[in-house]
Enzyme design. Structure first.
Site: not given
Length: 514
Positions: A196, A310
């Site tokens: 991320e 995810e």
């Protein structure tokens, strides 16, 4: 009454209630809820069909790397492996201080310690699970600034102080893994660059261009060991950067074997789609998967595998979401609509052996895992068990709340669900199923997960929400988390039909046996 006797009496009554609820027919629970609607569905065994790989149970996320050495982590891993047969695990922090890979001596020269790295990967492979290697975070001795992320363990997230030292570390790690496990094995792993980088996990400025450089250096270091090693990214939150990342790799001739990104059901439309709109929790993950699929197909590399490394219904800690039976219908809806759009979806996470917010303080706090602390199976664990029973060929159906599949032996297996938003509300639904062109069907085996079946949350709430359950209380919670036996219903030889009543947040799996 003596306090201990009073506590034991309470525990006995809770155990009795748990067993009674587990045996209670679904229709009885349904009658207690207000409002009912009916849905008629025709299941046609001759309907058009297509392959249906189980993309939702190939990989799971987990707590950070060092936690994989814990006995409870490995126990939960075995249980989820048994329930789903999954193949890959992904976690943060293989390069973090706690794993102890990267060091610098008094002369300023790097050296490497693989003691924990080897224990971590040896343990996974022993259980038949391969690493999806998230290359994160920055070793403290290599960090260019003291920037750290807000997790309880505060990983370093700055760019490296030396790009050549970073490249050498990645190449050294890859060579070590190939030497230890063999190229034939490691070439079946995945290497994902960072986590991320578009939000607080990357302190490069500007984020995108500095991450792209990190990716370039990392990918080339891995491919220097072997072109067979698989590398990808951008591992972004909110399904971001995919199109520009692919164009960057193509324009700069950077190796790229797969696309990875993330999304959660409570992400906002503003963050994911950059527009002011309302997209429900039910639909957010599906819409983001559609978006990424379209971006990849429109790119110069339209055949790149897509991996959502995810996803979940929430990135927050919401008891009424990830700890509850809400997850079953949400998962079924997501799987049904993402079919054909994605190669792998990695549920975050398989277990609540997890420390991002600190040491777990209570069994049910909205943790992401399928198994709560204390080896207590949540409803989501049993939901995955049911969905694992689906077949490998999908038939067209005429309802948004049904997913019909066929197994290799020709028998049908279908999921039926009653979706409602988290919390109280929703309506009971009665599904009238009619079967056509299903020769030899003799009986239906019906499995159900809902608030009263295969979910320990209500039992824990009835206990008074103990933060640290006693041994006896934990045993009751473990019992409440067991999947009840199925109901078996004979089917008529001619014009077989089946009526199923589901309360809100219920997921049923029906096996039609010959």
């Amino acid at each position: 009454m003596h306090p201990n006797l009073r506590r034991l009496t309470k525990i006995f009554l809770l155990l009795w209630m748990c067993l009674w609820l587990g045996a209670m027919p679904t229709v009885r629970a349904a009658q207690a809820a207000a409002g009912t609607s009916s849905v008629s569905i025709v299941i046609d065994g001759d309907a058009p069909a297509h392959p249906f790989p189980h993309f939702w149970e190939q990989m799971f996320g987990s707590g950070r790397a060092i936690l994989s050495l814990r006995a409870d982590y490995r126990r939960d891993l075995r249980e989820v492996k048994r329930a789903t047969g999954f193949h890959y695990i992904r976690f943060h922090g293989i390069l973090d201080r706690g794993v102890g890979l990267y060091h610098v001596n008094a002369q300023g020269k790097p050296f490497y310690n693989y003691s924990y790295v080897d224990e971590i990967y040896d343990g996974l492979l022993k259980q038949g699970i391969r690493p999806f290697v998230e290359l994160s975070f920055m070793p403290p001795a290599l960090a260019s600034t003291p920037a750290r992320q807000g997790f309880w363990y505060h990983p370093y997230v700055s760019p490296p102080k030396s790009w050549s030292a970073w490249s050498q570390m990645i190449e050294h790690l890859a060579r070590h893994l190939v030497n230890r496990y063999g190229l034939a094995e490691v070439s079946r792993w995945y290497f994902e660059v960072w986590n991320e980088p578009n939000i607080g996990f990357w302190a490069g400025v500007p984020k995108k261009s500095t991450y792209f450089h990190l990716y370039d250096v990392t990918a080339r270091a891995l491919k220097a060991v072997s072109p067979r090693l698989r590398v990808g990214g951008p591992a972004t939150a909110q399904a971001a950067w995919v199109g520009s990342f692919i164009r960057h790799c193509v324009n700069h001739h950077v190796p790229l074997d797969f696309i990875s990104t993330h999304v959660y059901g409570n992400d906002s439309a503003e963050n994911v789609f950059h527009k002011n709109a309302t997209i429900s929790r039910r639909d957010m993950v599906v819409r983001a998967v559609e978006k990424v699929h379209e971006e990849v197909k429109a790119s110069p590399r339209p055949d790149l595998p897509i991996i959502f490394s995810e996803y979940n219904a929430s990135y927050s800690n919401e008891v009424e979401v990830t700890d509850s039976s809400f997850m079953g219908p949400w998962l079924a809806h997501t799987i049904s609509h993402c079919d054909g759009l994605v190669n792998i979806m990695s549920y975050w996470t398989f277990s609540d052996v997890f420390e991002e917010q600190g040491v777990v303080k209570t069994p049910f706090y909205g943790g992401f895992g399928l198994i709560a602390v204390g080896n207590i199976r949540k409803a989501s664990y049993n939901d995955f068990r049911l969905l694992h029973k689906l077949g490998t060929e999908r038939l067209e159906e005429n309802s948004p709340s049904v997913l019909v599949t066929r197994r290799a032996n020709g028998e049908l297996a279908m999921a039926v669900w009653n979706y409602a938003p988290p919390g109280p509300g929703g309506h009971v639904k009665t599904f009238a199923l009619s079967f056509r062109h299903v020769p030899g069907a003799k009986r239906a085996v019906i499995w159900v997960v809902d608030r009263h079946h295969g979910s320990p949350l209500a039992t824990w709430e009835a206990m008074g929400r103990p933060s640290f359950p006693s041994f006896a209380e934990r045993k009751i919670l473990q019992q409440a988390g067991q999947l009840p036996p199925p109901k078996i219903v004979p089917l008529a030889a001619e014009h077989p039909q089946l009526t199923l009543t589901l309360i809100p947040h219920a997921l049923a799996l029906i096996e039609v046996e010959n």
